[in-house]
Write a protein that holds these residues in place. Structure first.
Motif, short mmCIF file in Angstrom:
data_model
loop_
_atom_site.label_atom_id
_atom_site.label_comp_id
_atom_site.label_asym_id
_atom_site.label_seq_id
_atom_site.Cartn_x
_atom_site.Cartn_y
_atom_site.Cartn_z
N GLU A 5 59.44 -14.66 29.55
CA GLU A 5 59.69 -15.93 28.86
C GLU A 5 59.21 -17.12 29.69
OE1 GLU A 5 63.42 -18.56 27.06
OE2 GLU A 5 63.80 -16.68 28.10
N ILE A 6 59.56 -17.12 30.97
CA ILE A 6 59.16 -18.24 31.83
C ILE A 6 57.65 -18.29 32.00
CG2 ILE A 6 59.40 -19.24 34.12
CD1 ILE A 6 61.89 -19.42 32.36
N LEU A 7 57.02 -17.13 32.15
CA LEU A 7 55.56 -17.11 32.26
C LEU A 7 54.90 -17.69 31.02
CD1 LEU A 7 54.93 -13.62 33.92
CD2 LEU A 7 54.38 -15.86 34.90
N SER A 235 62.89 -16.37 11.43
CA SER A 235 63.48 -15.25 12.16
C SER A 235 63.84 -15.69 13.57
CB SER A 235 62.49 -14.08 12.22
OG SER A 235 61.30 -14.46 12.88
N ALA A 236 64.68 -14.92 14.22
CA ALA A 236 65.06 -15.24 15.59
C ALA A 236 63.89 -15.00 16.53
CB ALA A 236 66.26 -14.38 16.01
N ALA A 237 63.65 -15.93 17.43
CA ALA A 237 62.57 -15.79 18.40
C ALA A 237 62.95 -14.76 19.45
CB ALA A 237 62.28 -17.13 19.06
N ASP A 238 61.96 -14.03 19.94
CA ASP A 238 62.18 -13.05 20.99
C ASP A 238 61.26 -13.40 22.16
OD1 ASP A 238 62.78 -10.92 22.55
OD2 ASP A 238 61.92 -9.39 21.25
N PRO A 239 61.70 -14.29 23.06
CA PRO A 239 60.83 -14.74 24.15
C PRO A 239 60.41 -13.62 25.10
CG PRO A 239 62.72 -16.20 23.89
CD PRO A 239 63.00 -14.98 23.05
N LEU A 240 61.13 -12.50 25.11
CA LEU A 240 60.79 -11.41 26.02
C LEU A 240 60.07 -10.26 25.32
CD1 LEU A 240 64.13 -11.28 28.05
CD2 LEU A 240 61.98 -12.35 28.74
N GLY A 241 59.83 -10.40 24.01
CA GLY A 241 59.24 -9.32 23.24
C GLY A 241 57.75 -9.18 23.45
N GLN A 242 57.22 -8.04 23.00
CA GLN A 242 55.79 -7.80 23.08
C GLN A 242 55.04 -8.72 22.12
OE1 GLN A 242 54.25 -5.65 25.30
NE2 GLN A 242 56.32 -5.52 26.16
N THR A 248 57.07 -12.00 13.61
CA THR A 248 57.70 -13.30 13.39
C THR A 248 57.69 -13.65 11.90
OG1 THR A 248 56.92 -14.04 15.56
CG2 THR A 248 57.61 -15.75 14.00
N THR A 249 58.79 -14.20 11.43
CA THR A 249 58.88 -14.67 10.05
C THR A 249 58.83 -16.20 10.04
OG1 THR A 249 60.24 -12.77 9.43
CG2 THR A 249 60.24 -14.66 7.93
N THR A 250 57.83 -16.73 9.36
CA THR A 250 57.59 -18.18 9.34
C THR A 250 57.64 -18.70 7.92
OG1 THR A 250 56.26 -18.16 11.36
CG2 THR A 250 55.86 -19.97 9.81
N GLN A 251 58.15 -19.90 7.76
CA GLN A 251 58.19 -20.57 6.46
C GLN A 251 57.49 -21.91 6.54
OE1 GLN A 251 62.39 -20.89 5.72
NE2 GLN A 251 62.53 -18.87 4.76
N HIS A 252 56.79 -22.25 5.46
CA HIS A 252 56.19 -23.58 5.36
C HIS A 252 57.26 -24.53 4.85
CE1 HIS A 252 54.07 -26.84 3.15
NE2 HIS A 252 53.29 -26.80 4.21
N VAL A 253 57.62 -25.53 5.67
CA VAL A 253 58.68 -26.48 5.33
C VAL A 253 58.18 -27.88 5.61
CG1 VAL A 253 61.05 -27.22 5.77
CG2 VAL A 253 60.46 -24.79 5.93
N ALA A 254 58.14 -28.72 4.59
CA ALA A 254 57.68 -30.10 4.76
C ALA A 254 58.58 -30.83 5.76
CB ALA A 254 57.69 -30.83 3.41
N GLY A 255 57.95 -31.52 6.69
CA GLY A 255 58.69 -32.28 7.70
C GLY A 255 59.21 -31.47 8.85
N TRP A 330 55.60 -17.10 21.71
CA TRP A 330 56.30 -15.85 21.97
C TRP A 330 55.57 -14.62 21.45
CZ3 TRP A 330 58.91 -18.21 25.22
CH2 TRP A 330 59.68 -19.35 24.95
N ASN A 331 54.62 -14.78 20.55
CA ASN A 331 54.03 -13.58 19.93
C ASN A 331 52.53 -13.46 20.11
OD1 ASN A 331 52.72 -15.21 18.03
ND2 ASN A 331 54.22 -14.87 16.43
N ALA A 332 51.90 -14.33 20.90
CA ALA A 332 50.43 -14.32 20.97
C ALA A 332 49.89 -14.35 22.39
CB ALA A 332 49.88 -15.52 20.19
N SER A 333 50.73 -14.11 23.38
CA SER A 333 50.28 -14.24 24.77
C SER A 333 49.75 -12.93 25.32
CB SER A 333 51.44 -14.71 25.65
OG SER A 333 52.39 -13.67 25.82
#
Length: 380
Positions: A5-7, A235-242, A248-255, A330-333
């Motif tokens: 996560e820190i990295l 969805s809940a973030a997983d900073p230590l996940g692969q 990841t579950t993402t929603q388009h939300v205005a603002g 968290w999901n693209a490094s």
């Protein structure tokens, strides 16, 4: 030494530092090139403008190359999607950037006025087009790029070059141009002859660019706040996940891009710095405090770029056609080993690069004069 996560957070921060470093250093080169046909009338004046950035532009451009390399190593998903999907835009950007070294080297090879005028406009294109494209790219990142990932994590881009130029992305592009023109004008104000015609014109254009920067930044903020733009992690973030964007579950939300500012009020420092820096640059230009105006312009660039980065966190490149394919911190490094090795190399070599850059600017400091342009055979 650091967990995953820190990295990831460190490299997200370093990417911001690289972007700001590029904009602050090479940004005034782009601004000066954009201003070239307008602040300089005679051949001597134009050579003076060109040589105000002549000793440093190549070193400044290294920040751009370093940023691309860092994206490739630290965020391979982002590199793969952006550099393949935005291929034509990248080609346009690189073609314009190539005009700069060619223009610098070939402009004075022949004495003809028509020859030199054509290269002057080529240098203008080499400054204006990259400044515009960089801003348009940021606008499209905020809007979301039209890509999706299949179950094998292969990316498919569903947009085209002209589709990148939307009203909001063009607004961001114009903000980028105004911001860098301001930076270039403040650079010219203390690098050219005091109270000379170039100096006076640069201050006049700088004042206009400062006002335009403030107005366009506020307009962009209003669009983000009230327009149909923004993404939210459902969805809940997983900073230590692969690293796997499909987790990841993402929603388009205005603002939604303002959500971080509501959760962490201290982040408002970034947009305040963007506006106050432009105001400081405007005051410095008006009052003749040239170094202060350059510092204010650099602060404005820092604040504007930081505003975007903080608003989007943890997103790096959201998808407008398939929100679940969006790329985040968290999901693209890269792997922890890769990020750790890169961090070690950065800690060792970045101070050396900064020290060398500071020394180079110190050695090459001082105003460029028309007399020097006429007598020094080493100048462009």
């Amino acid at each position: 030494m650091f967990d995953y996560e820190i990295l990831r957070l460190i490299w997200w921060t370093l990417m911001g530092v690289l972007l700001i470093g590029f904009a602050v250093t090479d940004g005034f080169d782009l601004g000066v090139a954009t201003l070239l046909p307008f602040v300089a009338r005679s051949d001597a004046e134009r050579r003076m403008v060109i040589n105000s950035v002549g000793p440093t532009w190549e070193g400044n451009q290294v920040w751009f190359i370093t940023g691309g390399g860092a994206i490739f190593a630290a965020w391979p998903f982002v590199y793969a999607v952006s550099f393949s999907g935005f291929y034509l835009a990248m080609f346009l950007l690189l073609a314009a950037l190539i005009l700069r070294p060619v223009g610098f080297k070939y402009r004075s090879k022949r004495p003809g006025a028509a020859w030199r005028s054509r290269w002057d406009w080529a240098l203008f294109v080499g400054g204006f087009v990259p400044a515009l494209v960089f801003g348009v790219a940021v606008g499209n990142v905020l809007l979301g790029a039209p890509f999706r990932l299949d179950s094998d994590l292969r990316s498919f881009y569903e947009g085209g070059l002209l589709g990148l130029f939307t009203p909001f992305s063009l607004l961001c592009g114009l903000l980028s141009v105004a911001m860098l023109v301001l930076h270039g004008a403040t650079w010219l104000s203390f690098k050219t002859e005091q109270d000379g015609p170039v100096h006076r014109r640069a201050r006049r254009f700088g004042a206009i660019a400062a006002i335009a920067t403030i107005a366009l930044f506020v307009a962009g903020g209003a669009y983000v706040a009230f327009g149909d733009i923004g993404y939210h992690m459902a969805s809940a973030a997983d900073p230590l996940g692969q690293s796997n964007p499909l987790r990841t579950t993402t929603q388009h939300v205005a603002g939604a891009w303002l959500g971080n500012y509501r959760l962490y009020p201290w982040m408002v420092i970034a947009p305040v710095l963007g506006i106050s820096g432009a105001v400081a640059a405007l005051l410095g230009i008006t009052l003749g405090a040239e170094k202060s105006s350059f510092g204010g312009s650099a602060l404005a660039i820092t604040g504007i770029i930081a505003t975007v980065g903080l608003a989007m966190f943890p997103y790096i490149l959201p998808s407008s056609v398939d929100a679940h394919s969006s790329l985040t911190v968290w999901n693209a490094s890269s792997t922890p080993t890769t990020l750790g090795i890169m961090l070690f190399v950065t800690v060792v070599f970045l101070p050396i690069v900064l020290a060398y850059t500071s020394w180079a600017f110190h050695v090459m400091w001082g105003r460029v004069t028309t007399a020097e342009v006429a007598t020094n055979p080493d100048l462009y």
